[in-house]
Design an enzyme around this catalytic site. Structure first.
Site, PDB file in Angstrom:
ATOM      1  N   HIS A   1       4.788  -0.033  -0.484  1.00 25.82           N
ATOM      2  CA  HIS A   1       5.634  -0.872   0.366  1.00 25.82           C
ATOM      3  C   HIS A   1       4.693  -1.895   0.995  1.00 25.82           C
ATOM      4  O   HIS A   1       3.466  -1.747   0.895  1.00 25.82           O
ATOM      5  CB  HIS A   1       6.338  -0.026   1.433  1.00 25.82           C
TER       6      HIS A   1
ATOM      7  N   HIS B   1       0.853  -1.195   0.000  1.00 19.90           N
ATOM      8  CA  HIS B   1       0.000   0.000   0.000  1.00 19.90           C
ATOM      9  C   HIS B   1       0.884   1.239   0.000  1.00 19.90           C
ATOM     10  O   HIS B   1       2.092   1.157   0.169  1.00 19.90           O
ATOM     11  CB  HIS B   1      -0.951   0.011   1.207  1.00 19.90           C
TER      12      HIS B   1
ATOM     13  N   HIS C   1       3.449  -5.108   3.950  1.00 18.86           N
ATOM     14  CA  HIS C   1       3.418  -5.619   5.321  1.00 18.86           C
ATOM     15  C   HIS C   1       2.884  -7.050   5.319  1.00 18.86           C
ATOM     16  O   HIS C   1       2.134  -7.437   4.428  1.00 18.86           O
ATOM     17  CB  HIS C   1       2.492  -4.773   6.202  1.00 18.86           C
TER      18      HIS C   1
ATOM     19  N   CYS D   1       5.592   6.502   4.096  1.00 22.19           N
ATOM     20  CA  CYS D   1       4.422   5.764   3.595  1.00 22.19           C
ATOM     21  C   CYS D   1       3.848   6.411   2.344  1.00 22.19           C
ATOM     22  O   CYS D   1       2.925   5.871   1.732  1.00 22.19           O
ATOM     23  CB  CYS D   1       3.331   5.684   4.670  1.00 22.19           C
TER      24      CYS D   1
ATOM     25  N   ASP E   1      -5.017 -10.565  -0.014  1.00 19.02           N
ATOM     26  CA  ASP E   1      -3.708 -11.231   0.107  1.00 19.02           C
ATOM     27  C   ASP E   1      -2.913 -11.128  -1.197  1.00 19.02           C
ATOM     28  O   ASP E   1      -3.426 -11.433  -2.276  1.00 19.02           O
ATOM     29  CB  ASP E   1      -3.911 -12.704   0.485  1.00 19.02           C
ATOM     30  N   HIS E   2      -1.672 -10.700  -1.073  1.00 13.06           N
ATOM     31  CA  HIS E   2      -0.785 -10.515  -2.228  1.00 13.06           C
ATOM     32  C   HIS E   2      -1.367  -9.548  -3.241  1.00 13.06           C
ATOM     33  O   HIS E   2      -1.330  -9.775  -4.460  1.00 13.06           O
ATOM     34  CB  HIS E   2      -0.407 -11.866  -2.861  1.00 13.06           C
TER      35      HIS E   2
ATOM     36  N   GLU F   1      -0.626  -4.416  11.696  1.00  6.80           N
ATOM     37  CA  GLU F   1       0.196  -4.067  10.536  1.00  6.80           C
ATOM     38  C   GLU F   1       1.604  -4.632  10.734  1.00  6.80           C
ATOM     39  O   GLU F   1       2.260  -5.074   9.800  1.00  6.80           O
ATOM     40  CB  GLU F   1       0.260  -2.546  10.369  1.00  6.80           C
TER      41      GLU F   1
END
Lengths: 136, 140
Positions: free
Chosen positions: A39, A14, A41, A33, A79-80, A124
């Protein structure tokens, strides 16, 4: 009343950016950010549902059902993924941990017919998490 | 939309549990090994929870940088790598983790004037933790 918590993990990227802010404001408010390339998490979701124990099954909720709903409504969606680009609500909303928790709550609220939602907790990182209990 | 944001911090400190009003026997009976006059130390972990409406412009409850600097300045610098018995806050108060958690809550309540402080949780070890919500019941 019994509370049951199911944990699952997803990894996503994100970045934080508000088009109404100037580039300087975006950098100042969001810091690293704000990198437009994003980037990532490893998020951990803890979903807590509540209810009375069914006297026949001994369950508050059938975990198979809960797992299937979590897979369909959250993991398949997030996810991903690059949240800003691939999850519809984050085209407009900033995918902060707060907004991710609210988004997951809303996705589950409209589809979770097997138990009552109590809390969505999104980590996070192991040192940062947000709790959302719905509208208060 | 009200959300609760929790951040975890770490600091290390030493202390000795001892009450001047007790006899030596009472102190030993009450505090056991923690009454060792030379003190001993812990790696504390501190969770700080703040809550509020999510700002639609930033998507955030509170600025994490502001939270980090407030905790760093007012708690970590004050207690980290100190002997708690020598810190002013514990001149007349036994530095148990109960008292430390309450003290940290009071300090942060003053420092974080622009956001609601909901609770602090202090892990003394991986097996003992203490939570304080300013006298309120904990939000589960």
């Amino acid at each position: 009343m019994i509370y049951l918590t199911r944990k699952c993990e997803f990894s996503a990227s994100h970045y934080y950016h508000n088009p109404e802010f100037t580039p300087e404001e975006n950098r100042r408010i969001f810091g690293k950010c704000n990198n437009p390339n994003g980037h990532g998490h490893n998020y951990t979701l803890e979903l807590t549902v509540k209810g009375e124990v069914n006297p026949k099954s001994g369950f508050v909720v059938d975990l198979k059902d809960l797992k299937e709903i979590l897979n369909r409504e959250v993991l398949d969606v997030m996810d991903h993924r690059f949240l800003n680009k691939e999850v519809p609500e984050f085209a407009k909303e900033i995918p902060t941990t707060e907004n991710i928790a609210i988004s997951i709550w809303r996705r589950l609220q409209s589809t979770l017919n097997v138990a009552e939602l109590h809390r969505v907790r999104v980590y996070e990182t192991p040192d940062l998490f947000v709790d959302y209990y719905g509208e208060e | 939309m009200k959300a609760y944001l929790t951040k975890r911090y770490r600091f290390s400190a030493s202390h000795r549990l001892h009450n001047e009003e007790f006899s030596n026997e009472q102190n030993r009976a009450t505090y056991g090994k923690c009454n060792n006059p030379h003190g001993h130390g812990h790696n504390y972990a501190l969770e700080v929870t703040v809550s509020g409406e999510v700002d639609p412009r930033t998507g955030m409850v509170y600025d994490l940088g502001a939270l980090d600097s407030a905790v760093e300045r007012s708690v970590i610098e004050r207690f980290g790598h100190e002997n708690l018995n020598c810190v002013r806050d514990f001149a007349e108060l036994v530095p148990t983790s109960e008292n430390l958690a309450k003290k940290i809550f009071e300090i942060l309540k003053r420092e974080l004037a622009s956001v609601a402080l909901d609770r602090v949780k202090l892990d003394e070890t991986s097996q003992n933790s203490f939570e304080y919500a300013g006298g309120s019941e904990l939000r589960y």
